[in-house]
Design a protein around this motif. Sequence first.
Motif, PDB file in Angstrom:
ATOM      1  N   ILE A  65      -6.933 -28.019  32.989  1.00  0.00           N
ATOM      2  CA  ILE A  65      -7.973 -27.843  34.011  1.00  0.00           C
ATOM      3  C   ILE A  65      -7.771 -28.859  35.132  1.00  0.00           C
ATOM      4  N   LEU A  67     -10.031 -29.965  38.531  1.00  0.00           N
ATOM      5  CA  LEU A  67     -11.337 -29.772  39.136  1.00  0.00           C
ATOM      6  C   LEU A  67     -11.203 -29.402  40.610  1.00  0.00           C
ATOM      7  N   PRO A  68     -12.124 -28.603  41.111  1.00  0.00           N
ATOM      8  CA  PRO A  68     -12.102 -28.265  42.542  1.00  0.00           C
ATOM      9  C   PRO A  68     -12.546 -29.443  43.390  1.00  0.00           C
ATOM     10  N   ILE A  74     -13.240 -22.606  41.576  1.00  0.00           N
ATOM     11  CA  ILE A  74     -12.251 -22.800  40.528  1.00  0.00           C
ATOM     12  C   ILE A  74     -11.689 -21.435  40.149  1.00  0.00           C
ATOM     13  N   TYR A 100      -8.581 -25.979  45.528  1.00  0.00           N
ATOM     14  CA  TYR A 100      -9.222 -25.169  44.506  1.00  0.00           C
ATOM     15  C   TYR A 100      -9.034 -25.813  43.129  1.00  0.00           C
ATOM     16  N   GLY A 101      -9.986 -25.569  42.262  1.00  0.00           N
ATOM     17  CA  GLY A 101      -9.795 -25.909  40.872  1.00  0.00           C
ATOM     18  C   GLY A 101      -8.992 -24.820  40.178  1.00  0.00           C
ATOM     19  N   ALA A 136     -14.964 -29.044  31.801  1.00  0.00           N
ATOM     20  CA  ALA A 136     -14.708 -29.646  33.109  1.00  0.00           C
ATOM     21  C   ALA A 136     -15.562 -30.879  33.364  1.00  0.00           C
ATOM     22  N   ILE A 140     -20.184 -25.505  37.137  1.00  0.00           N
ATOM     23  CA  ILE A 140     -19.485 -24.648  38.104  1.00  0.00           C
ATOM     24  C   ILE A 140     -20.148 -23.274  38.050  1.00  0.00           C
ATOM     25  N   ARG A 145     -16.625 -19.270  40.886  1.00  0.00           N
ATOM     26  CA  ARG A 145     -15.572 -18.966  39.925  1.00  0.00           C
ATOM     27  C   ARG A 145     -14.829 -17.711  40.382  1.00  0.00           C
TER      28      ARG A 145
END
Length: 271
Positions: A65, A67-68, A74, A100-101, A136, A140, A145
């Motif tokens: 993962i 993160l954004p 994300i 972006y995530g 995360a 979110i 998403r």
Amino acid sequence: MSIFQVGIIVAIALVGALIGGVALFQNTAIYRFSAEPGTPGDYGLTEMEEVTFTNSDGAPLRAWIALPKGDAPIVISFYGNFTQFGPSVQHLTPLIQLGYGVAVMEYRGADGTGPAGEVGFAQDARAFYDQLDGLAGVLIPADRRIIHGFSLGSSIATHLAATRDASALVLESSFDSLCRFQTRRLRGVPMCWLMWRERHDVRDLIGDVDMPILIAHGAKDTSIPLDWAQALYNAAPDPKTFKVYEHGTHTTLFDLGLVDEIARFYANHTG
């Protein structure tokens, strides 16, 4: 024993052998995911962390993962077949560079957690989606998403988009049904008649998706013909966009601007 009776016995034996052969094929010959011990850092993905989530069977599966940045979305992404986890995630680096995530789960069957299969993949994707906030460490919301699938991953992404909320579904180099791909791979063996599972009928699933859909495909894709993607687009509900890359192959759409197309699509449908 009469010739007729012998014929019946032979016919039953042939049918049994056919069913057994297709069953063996579905169990052993469809999926090829190579396990690897690498970490995100091994692929230059310094902004990603490895986490573990609990899949639908209660077993641990790993995920990477990133993160954004700020209010960026994300991308929950699902990769293709006949590949490895690390390089598949590395393919998404341009999204991370955009801010972006990115969240990618490893498939069951890649690390001995299995067996691999369409139903299990879909269940695991829902578990991953539902646990994402905790993994995360931040909340979110669904409108930040994006669900993304590449090749085989398009089926898993569409399964998820049909059952969970998101701002968009992006399908990259997708088939409309895996049995068609297997028929092509096996040089005309009618697998859409023979396969009763592991079909990944994306064209049937996509009608249940209630979010904007972007389907991107390369005109020079030799793995999945463009008309299959066109059939998938035709079956998709509105709002939808079909982006064809004239010089695109199965794996080069990110190099040809798909990242920017995703950003525009997201902005147009969330602004």
